[in-house]
Design an enzyme around this catalytic site. Sequence first.
Site, PDB file in Angstrom:
ATOM      1  N   LEU A 170      92.650  36.584  90.962  1.00  0.00           N
ATOM      2  CA  LEU A 170      94.067  36.206  91.140  1.00  0.00           C
ATOM      3  C   LEU A 170      94.482  34.765  90.425  1.00  0.00           C
ATOM      4  O   LEU A 170      95.240  34.096  90.787  1.00  0.00           O
ATOM      5  CB  LEU A 170      94.314  36.007  92.592  1.00  0.00           C
ATOM      6  CG  LEU A 170      93.885  37.185  93.452  1.00  0.00           C
ATOM      7  CD1 LEU A 170      93.779  37.104  95.080  1.00  0.00           C
ATOM      8  CD2 LEU A 170      95.217  38.216  93.268  1.00  0.00           C
ATOM      9  N   CYS A 223      92.233  24.871  92.968  1.00  0.00           N
ATOM     10  CA  CYS A 223      93.390  25.422  93.369  1.00  0.00           C
ATOM     11  C   CYS A 223      93.083  25.427  95.153  1.00  0.00           C
ATOM     12  O   CYS A 223      94.060  25.479  95.668  1.00  0.00           O
ATOM     13  CB  CYS A 223      93.711  26.755  93.142  1.00  0.00           C
ATOM     14  SG  CYS A 223      93.439  27.130  91.429  1.00  0.00           S
ATOM     15  N   HIS A 246      98.280  27.401  84.577  1.00  0.00           N
ATOM     16  CA  HIS A 246      98.455  25.914  84.890  1.00  0.00           C
ATOM     17  C   HIS A 246      97.583  25.024  83.971  1.00  0.00           C
ATOM     18  O   HIS A 246      96.664  25.609  83.328  1.00  0.00           O
ATOM     19  CB  HIS A 246      98.045  25.505  86.343  1.00  0.00           C
ATOM     20  CG  HIS A 246      98.958  26.242  87.738  1.00  0.00           C
ATOM     21  ND1 HIS A 246      98.483  27.109  88.494  1.00  0.00           N
ATOM     22  CD2 HIS A 246     100.293  26.033  87.739  1.00  0.00           C
ATOM     23  CE1 HIS A 246      99.641  27.323  89.422  1.00  0.00           C
ATOM     24  NE2 HIS A 246     100.736  26.926  88.852  1.00  0.00           N
TER      25      HIS A 246
HETATM   26  N1  LIG Z   1      96.404  25.834  90.945  1.00  0.00           N
HETATM   27  C1  LIG Z   1      96.026  27.048  90.469  1.00  0.00           C
HETATM   28  O1  LIG Z   1      95.696  27.339  89.149  1.00  0.00           O
HETATM   29  N2  LIG Z   1      96.590  27.995  91.368  1.00  0.00           N
HETATM   30  C2  LIG Z   1      96.184  29.332  90.862  1.00  0.00           C
HETATM   31  C3  LIG Z   1      97.430  30.182  91.611  1.00  0.00           C
HETATM   32  C4  LIG Z   1      97.159  31.624  91.361  1.00  0.00           C
HETATM   33  C5  LIG Z   1      98.147  32.583  92.216  1.00  0.00           C
HETATM   34  N3  LIG Z   1      97.824  33.821  92.000  1.00  0.00           N
HETATM   35  C6  LIG Z   1      99.414  32.010  91.340  1.00  0.00           C
HETATM   36  O2  LIG Z   1      99.764  32.893  90.489  1.00  0.00           O
HETATM   37  O3  LIG Z   1     100.333  31.463  91.583  1.00  0.00           O
END
Ligand SMILES: NC(=O)NCCC[C@H](N)C(=O)O
Length: 261
Positions: A249, A255, A170
């Site tokens: 993750l 997040c 992101h």
């Molecule tokens: N806003 C972010 O950077 N969110 C992280 C999301 C991690 C989740 N494992 C994903 O791949 O969607």
Amino acid sequence: MEPVAVPQPAPRALVRRPARNLAEGLLTHIERAEVDPALAETQWRGYVAALAAEGWETIEVEPAPELPDSVFIEDAVIIFGDIAVVASPGAETRRGETAGAEAAVARLGIPVRRLDLPGTLDGGDVLKVGRTVYVGRSLRTNDEGIEALRGILAPRGYTVVAVPISRALHLKTAVTALPDGTVIGFPPLVDDPSVFESFLPVPEAHGTAVVVLDDRTVLMSSAAPRSAELFARRGYRVVAVDISEFEKLEGCVTCLSVRVR
Ligand SMILES: NC(=O)NCCC[C@H](N)C(=O)O
């Protein structure tokens, strides 16, 4: 006569407790490493406690125990002053997360706008710096999603700037902003730093993400001590939290919450 200090209401942030199957969360750019669910729970509590210790009221979104990435609440809803925009998750397995996020903002009395397919947009791709809203065009966020967000925000006086993101999940995995609006980023993850009015490189991948708690305080990962020193030298107070299980993750400090602002 001394001016009378008017008590301000506590700033608020949404959080969502980790799912039972957190360890099955999506991975795109990194190899899977074993996630310790008990440690993740402890770290999540520590994150929430750090917000509370800094004077923030935390509001829990109804848990989604079967949705592994639901703890990353930032991706499901974005708040722009008096409206909330419910995201249109770019990953199929995350589409179920938005209903709970929408219910939470509706309970707060915040009017809701929704983004819809074929437009996709994850909240993690949205970085607000004053009235400028940078939006990552990423694996998760497409042109239709960005256009739909622009349609909602332009009449409200925001300028939406699309930013290419190909080296990170992101936009906010690659860059965030300090309280003075300086955009900070880890250069190997940033496609084009010249799109930002002012850009400060940080020395660590986990040093790119800060949650602005107030004009002089940022919350960040304890995995980036050299970046923390850099911010301290610029006069900021740094609150560091260990979020290693979420970093496995591809999550970061931003997040794990949505600030109501
Ligand atoms: N806003 C972010 O950077 N969110 C992280 C999301 C991690 C989740 N494992 C994903 O791949 O969607």
